[in-house]
Design an enzyme around this catalytic site. Structure first.
Site, mmCIF file in Angstrom:
data_model
loop_
_atom_site.group_PDB
_atom_site.id
_atom_site.type_symbol
_atom_site.label_atom_id
_atom_site.label_comp_id
_atom_site.label_asym_id
_atom_site.label_seq_id
_atom_site.Cartn_x
_atom_site.Cartn_y
_atom_site.Cartn_z
ATOM 1 N N GLU A 164 0.847 -1.206 0.000
ATOM 2 C CA GLU A 164 0.000 0.000 0.000
ATOM 3 C C GLU A 164 0.881 1.256 0.000
ATOM 4 O OE1 GLU A 164 -3.355 0.407 0.108
ATOM 5 O OE2 GLU A 164 -3.424 2.515 0.724
ATOM 6 N N GLU A 174 16.437 -3.438 8.346
ATOM 7 C CA GLU A 174 15.198 -4.093 8.807
ATOM 8 C C GLU A 174 14.015 -3.591 7.988
ATOM 9 O OE1 GLU A 174 13.707 -4.886 13.167
ATOM 10 O OE2 GLU A 174 12.944 -2.944 12.524
#
Ligand code: 0O2
Length: 215
Positions: free
Chosen positions: A42, A141
């Site tokens: 998204e 990360e």
């Protein structure tokens, strides 16, 4: 120490990794859009951890300065938001299939939520980066979560900041309830995923038609 000019040199390749990852993930999102398919992505955002947070984390976890690069894995951090929980696992699979970086660890805080109520999927990677001194492999990360999980995590993060990590019990209890409510919302949305996607596809087509007609 946070003002030490060496930090600028140390963090420069991390900035590059964050920027490269954003381009790669947005590239994936665009491919889905071009092929008129539901994109599991998204939105994408990233940041380099501020020096003060790196130092705080190193102190809290008793990490020596020379081990920061290996042991603080979120100096380069990218966050991917999704509409549905199964999108998260699709993205994790896409990341595993890449040849331009290596997945070295995965933390599924959705199946194993944290004590706080936190849910998210973390993928730790080793990403190459070209510097003027040659190639380096840096750890980064990638946090993948739904919009509902992100709403909860953002609010909890603000409260943690406000209360310096010591959120009062009553608020903590409410937060846990809110985490479960967010999780139920994701579950309900999953049940009508096909309906939602079809509606979004129709809306997307309509918008494209209007755009072509110059409306
Ligand atoms: P920031 O400000 O987001 O950068 P830990 O020992 O849990 O602190 P570790 O071992 O690095 O950290 O691994 P973990 O838990 O997989 O990932 C840490 C990051 O995940 C955190 O970064 C947060 O972004 C997020 N996170 C983990 N647990 C929670 C939680 O309970 N609530 C919220 N809101 N986010 C969480 P930092 O460094 O804490 O901070």
């Amino acid at each position: 120490m946070a003002d030490n000019p060496n930090w600028k040199t140390f963090l420069a390749p991390y900035r590059q990794v964050v920027e490269e990852l954003i381009v790669k993930l947005r590239g994936m999102q665009l491919q889905y859009e071009i092929e008129s398919k539901h994109s599991p992505i998204e939105s994408v955002a990233g940041r380099v951890k501020p020096v003060s947070s790196i130092l705080d984390k190193a102190k809290r976890k008793q990490i020596a300065a020379e081990d920061i690069e290996e042991k603080i894995q979120d100096i380069a951090g990218v966050r991917v938001l999704c509409q549905f929980v199964d999108d998260i696992y699709t993205i994790a699979e896409l990341l595993r299939s890449r040849h331009d970086f290596e997945v070295i660890e995965e933390k599924d805080y959705i199946r194993n939520k944290k004590e706080s109520g936190y849910r998210s999927y973390h993928v730790i990677i080793r990403h190459p980066v070209a510097t003027i001194h040659g190639y380096k492999q840096l750890i980064a990360e990638i946090q993948i979560r739904t919009l509902a999980m992100n709403f909860w995590a953002t609010n909890e993060h603000s409260l943690n900041y406000k209360y310096s990590g010591e959120i009062p019990d009553a608020i903590q209890a409410r937060l846990k309830k809110a985490a479960e409510a967010a999780f139920r919302l994701d579950g309900e949305m999953a049940k009508i995923k096909d309906e939602v996607q079809e509606a979004q596809w129709i809306f997307h087509q309509l918008k494209s038609q209007q755009h072509r007609k110059g409306e």
